[in-house]
Design a protein around this motif. Structure first.
Motif, PDB file in Angstrom:
ATOM      1  N   ALA A   1      -4.839   7.925 -10.381  1.00  0.00           N
ATOM      2  CA  ALA A   1      -5.034   8.903  -9.300  1.00  0.00           C
ATOM      3  C   ALA A   1      -5.365  10.285  -9.859  1.00  0.00           C
ATOM      4  CB  ALA A   1      -3.787   8.962  -8.414  1.00  0.00           C
TER       5      ALA A   1
ATOM      6  N   GLY B   1       0.776  -1.234   0.000  1.00  0.00           N
ATOM      7  CA  GLY B   1       0.000   0.000   0.000  1.00  0.00           C
ATOM      8  C   GLY B   1       0.807   1.282   0.000  1.00  0.00           C
ATOM      9  N   GLU B   2       2.135   1.173  -0.113  1.00  0.00           N
ATOM     10  CA  GLU B   2       2.980   2.360   0.056  1.00  0.00           C
ATOM     11  C   GLU B   2       3.250   3.112  -1.244  1.00  0.00           C
ATOM     12  OE1 GLU B   2       4.584   3.457   2.922  1.00  0.00           O
ATOM     13  OE2 GLU B   2       4.089   1.826   4.304  1.00  0.00           O
TER      14      GLU B   2
ATOM     15  N   SER C   1      -0.396  11.952  -3.085  1.00  0.00           N
ATOM     16  CA  SER C   1       0.634  11.578  -2.106  1.00  0.00           C
ATOM     17  C   SER C   1       0.740  10.066  -1.908  1.00  0.00           C
ATOM     18  CB  SER C   1       0.373  12.270  -0.764  1.00  0.00           C
ATOM     19  OG  SER C   1      -0.860  11.827  -0.225  1.00  0.00           O
ATOM     20  N   GLY C   2      -0.216   9.314  -2.426  1.00  0.00           N
ATOM     21  CA  GLY C   2      -0.130   7.858  -2.311  1.00  0.00           C
ATOM     22  C   GLY C   2       0.585   7.197  -3.468  1.00  0.00           C
ATOM     23  N   ASN C   3       1.148   8.000  -4.368  1.00  0.00           N
ATOM     24  CA  ASN C   3       1.835   7.475  -5.542  1.00  0.00           C
ATOM     25  C   ASN C   3       3.289   7.914  -5.539  1.00  0.00           C
ATOM     26  OD1 ASN C   3      -1.174   7.902  -6.294  1.00  0.00           O
ATOM     27  ND2 ASN C   3      -0.421   6.428  -7.792  1.00  0.00           N
TER      28      ASN C   3
ATOM     29  N   GLY D   1       1.506   2.951  -4.512  1.00  0.00           N
ATOM     30  CA  GLY D   1       0.412   3.399  -5.370  1.00  0.00           C
ATOM     31  C   GLY D   1       0.504   2.965  -6.811  1.00  0.00           C
TER      32      GLY D   1
ATOM     33  N   GLU E   1      -1.452  16.646  -2.233  1.00  0.00           N
ATOM     34  CA  GLU E   1      -2.088  15.790  -1.227  1.00  0.00           C
ATOM     35  C   GLU E   1      -2.780  14.598  -1.901  1.00  0.00           C
ATOM     36  OE1 GLU E   1      -4.598  17.793   1.625  1.00  0.00           O
ATOM     37  OE2 GLU E   1      -5.062  15.921   2.670  1.00  0.00           O
ATOM     38  N   GLU E   2      -3.482  14.869  -2.993  1.00  0.00           N
ATOM     39  CA  GLU E   2      -4.244  13.800  -3.647  1.00  0.00           C
ATOM     40  C   GLU E   2      -3.341  12.780  -4.338  1.00  0.00           C
ATOM     41  OE1 GLU E   2      -7.622  13.184  -3.446  1.00  0.00           O
ATOM     42  OE2 GLU E   2      -7.405  14.682  -1.883  1.00  0.00           O
TER      43      GLU E   2
ATOM     44  N   SER F   1      -2.642   1.241  -8.263  1.00  0.00           N
ATOM     45  CA  SER F   1      -3.936   1.909  -8.071  1.00  0.00           C
ATOM     46  C   SER F   1      -4.959   1.539  -9.143  1.00  0.00           C
ATOM     47  CB  SER F   1      -3.744   3.435  -8.085  1.00  0.00           C
ATOM     48  OG  SER F   1      -2.889   3.834  -7.029  1.00  0.00           O
TER      49      SER F   1
ATOM     50  N   CYS G   1      -5.616   0.797  -3.594  1.00  0.00           N
ATOM     51  CA  CYS G   1      -4.448  -0.004  -3.972  1.00  0.00           C
ATOM     52  C   CYS G   1      -4.932  -1.434  -4.223  1.00  0.00           C
ATOM     53  CB  CYS G   1      -3.425  -0.021  -2.841  1.00  0.00           C
ATOM     54  SG  CYS G   1      -2.726   1.583  -2.460  1.00  0.00           S
TER      55      CYS G   1
END
Ligand SMILES: Cc1cc2nc3c(=O)[nH]c(=O)nc-3n(C[C@H](O)[C@H](O)[C@H](O)COP(=O)(O)OP(=O)(O)OC[C@H]3O[C@@H](n4cnc5c(N)ncnc54)[C@H](O)[C@@H]3O)c2cc1C
Ligand code: FES
Ligand code: FES
Lengths: 283, 177
Positions: free
Chosen positions: B127, B61-62, B148-150, B64, B145-146, B67, B76
């Motif tokens: 994303a 999950g780190e 930030s998971g990638n 992305g 921010e949106e 996705s 994820c």
């Protein structure tokens, strides 16, 4: 059938009764990490994130509580009106992982894992939330303080499901703060939640990542209640400093690969003083 | 990938090792046979359904790179148990646009130089599409921010943000004409 996807609580509870050791799966953001790494090899899974009772929330204005279904996600906790009713929980939710994690991860999963670094947990502790658990024997409820037993240990019995969390809505400022190595995607090194209840003239402080589970700081709370001026929203600089000292003294951090105990204790003092100042902005 | 497929001969006799189910991927029904119950959606997409566009790196999950959208939510796929996604609408990078006719987001990534090695690109495109669906004119901080998971190891993110901003500008220009 090894994977069950119930849509009602009755079905979910029956599935658990049939195999009390079935793996409960909500958003999967903790469980699937373990499954992918080979640390958990489930043979039977009960998926709870399509159970309608667990997917919704209700506000009871008379009791002044919000009952949040266990499978409500962080992304949902970030949206008004929920975020307006429980602003500290929304702030904590915003710090969880990334958008992808917040879309999947649930409050029930945070409780189920019961990590000392769980970001939802200090808020639930500060607000004295209640956790209802269901099995075929019926529903029982316990305070979140009793539910969280230790590091990744809870009072949940095999066969039980966390159905929801009942959270009191307080009248007063509340907020959450977290220290980690960066802003996104970070496991907390120290966390704190301050919640003010003007009705009872009390200040609550819960801290995380600095003990086996979330800690409430009774001395700091009692001190704040006597030292602040609720009507004027004021606290002296000395009062803020003393509150921070008492908060740091209440922490029981350990040294580990992510941070030293001394750093974590210091961080708790910093977070507590910042939050008290935000709650009582006037000197 | 982890050892999800090992010792299958003896294992298929065990509970949870011969799952049959159908997934709804990119508007098609796709059958999955003889699967282990714990397989992630990432694994099933790539290894069982041959949809290689979704990338896997960390499986925790780190990063992305895996996705996808499940029932309209960006998640994820490494953290989704595939068998639990029965009956849900799954959209992968292959379903974003037909080959040879890239979406405006894909085009903008190329034009802005936001693709270097390309490993992170499918996840970031997913994303970015999700972000631009929900926010017409995202600020830079909102984009950061949106997304930030990638994780991207090549570009330094500047050109990725620029690509998203270009789409936002173009879509608004298109909408106003
Ligand atoms: C990349 C990444 C970043 C993360 N960042 C953060 C972070 O910043 N802050 C944070 O707090 N956490 C973080 N986490 C951890 C995780 O996202 C949270 O703990 C989340 O709340 C787990 O919820 P879930 O629905 O995904 O739980 P799952 O993984 O589905 O379940 C977690 C545990 O709870 C049990 N469980 C779930 N629901 C129930 C129920 N209704 N009844 C009984 N048991 C149940 C499961 O059996 C399991 O043991 C992160 C995880 C990842 C992968
Ligand atoms: S492979 Fe899923 S987030 Fe990295
Ligand atoms: S372009 Fe190489 S990881 Fe992003």
């Amino acid at each position: 059938m090894p994977v069950l996807v119930p849509t009602t609580l009755d079905e979910a509870v029956s599935a658990m009764a049939a195999d009390p050791d079935a793996m409960v799966l909500a958003g999967g953001t903790d469980t699937m990490v373990e499954v992918n790494a080979g640390h958990r090899r489930p043979s039977c899974v009960v998926v709870v994130n399509r159970v309608s009772e667990m997917r919704s929330w209700t506000y009871d204005p008379v009791a002044a509580t919000v009952r949040i279904g266990a499978a409500v996600t962080y992304a949902e906790l970030l949206e008004p009106p929920l975020a307006t009713l429980l602003p500290a929980l929304a702030e904590a939710s915003r710090t969880v992982g990334s958008p992808q994690i917040r879309h999947a991860g649930t409050l029930g999963g945070n409780l189920g894992t019961c990590s000392p670094a769980g970001d939802g947990l200090p808020v639930l502790s500060a607000l004295d939330a209640v956790v209802p658990l269901a099995s075929t024997a019926g529903e029982r409820s316990m305070s979140v303080h009793d539910f969280m037993v230790g590091v990744k240990r809870t009072a949940r019995e095999p066969g039980e499901l966390i159905t929801a969390v009942t959270v009191p809505v307080l009248s007063g400022w509340q907020g959450y703060a977290k220290v980690g190595v960066r802003n996104a995607m970070v496991i907390a090194l120290a966390t704190a939640c301050v919640a003010v209840d003007t009705a009872s003239a009390s200040v609550r402080l819960a801290i995380g990542s600095v003990g086996p589970t979330i800690l409430r700081c009774a001395q700091a709370e009692a001190f704040a209640a006597s030292a602040v001026d609720f009507a004027a929203s004021s606290a002296s600089a000395d009062a803020v400093r003393r509150f921070a000292e008492l908060a740091a003294a209440a922490s029981h951090p350990i040294d580990d690969h992510r941070a030293s105990a001394a750093y974590r204790r210091h961080a708790i003092g910093v977070l507590a003083s910042r939050l008290l100042r935000r709650a009582f902005p006037n000197e | 990938m982890s050892d999800q497929m090992s010792d299958d001969a003896t294992a298929s006799a065990r509970v949870g090792w011969n799952e049959q189910y159908a997934l709804h991927v990119n508007d098609e029904v796709r059958e999955v046979r003889d699967a282990w119950v714990g397989e992630s959606l990432l694994f099933v997409l790539r290894e069982r359904l041959g949809l290689m566009g979704t990338k896997g790196a960390c499986e925790q999950g780190e990063c992305g790179s895996c996705s996808v959208m499940v029932d309209g939510e960006l998640v994820c796929s490494c953290l989704v148990m595939a068998a639990s996604a029965v009956g849900q609408r799954i959209l992968t990078i292959e379903g974003i646009a037909p080959i040879g006719a890239p979406s405006d987001v894909q085009r903008a990534f190329v034009d802005a130089g936001a693709v270097q090695c390309g490993f992170c690109t499918p996840g970031l495109i997913m994303a970015a599409h999700d972000l631009l669906e929900r926010s017409v004119q995202p600020s830079e901080i909102e984009i950061r921010e949106e997304l930030s998971g990638n994780v991207c190891r090549c570009t330094g993110y500047g050109r990725i943000i620029e690509a998203v901003q270009r789409v936002s500008v173009n879509r608004r220009a298109g909408a106003s004409t």
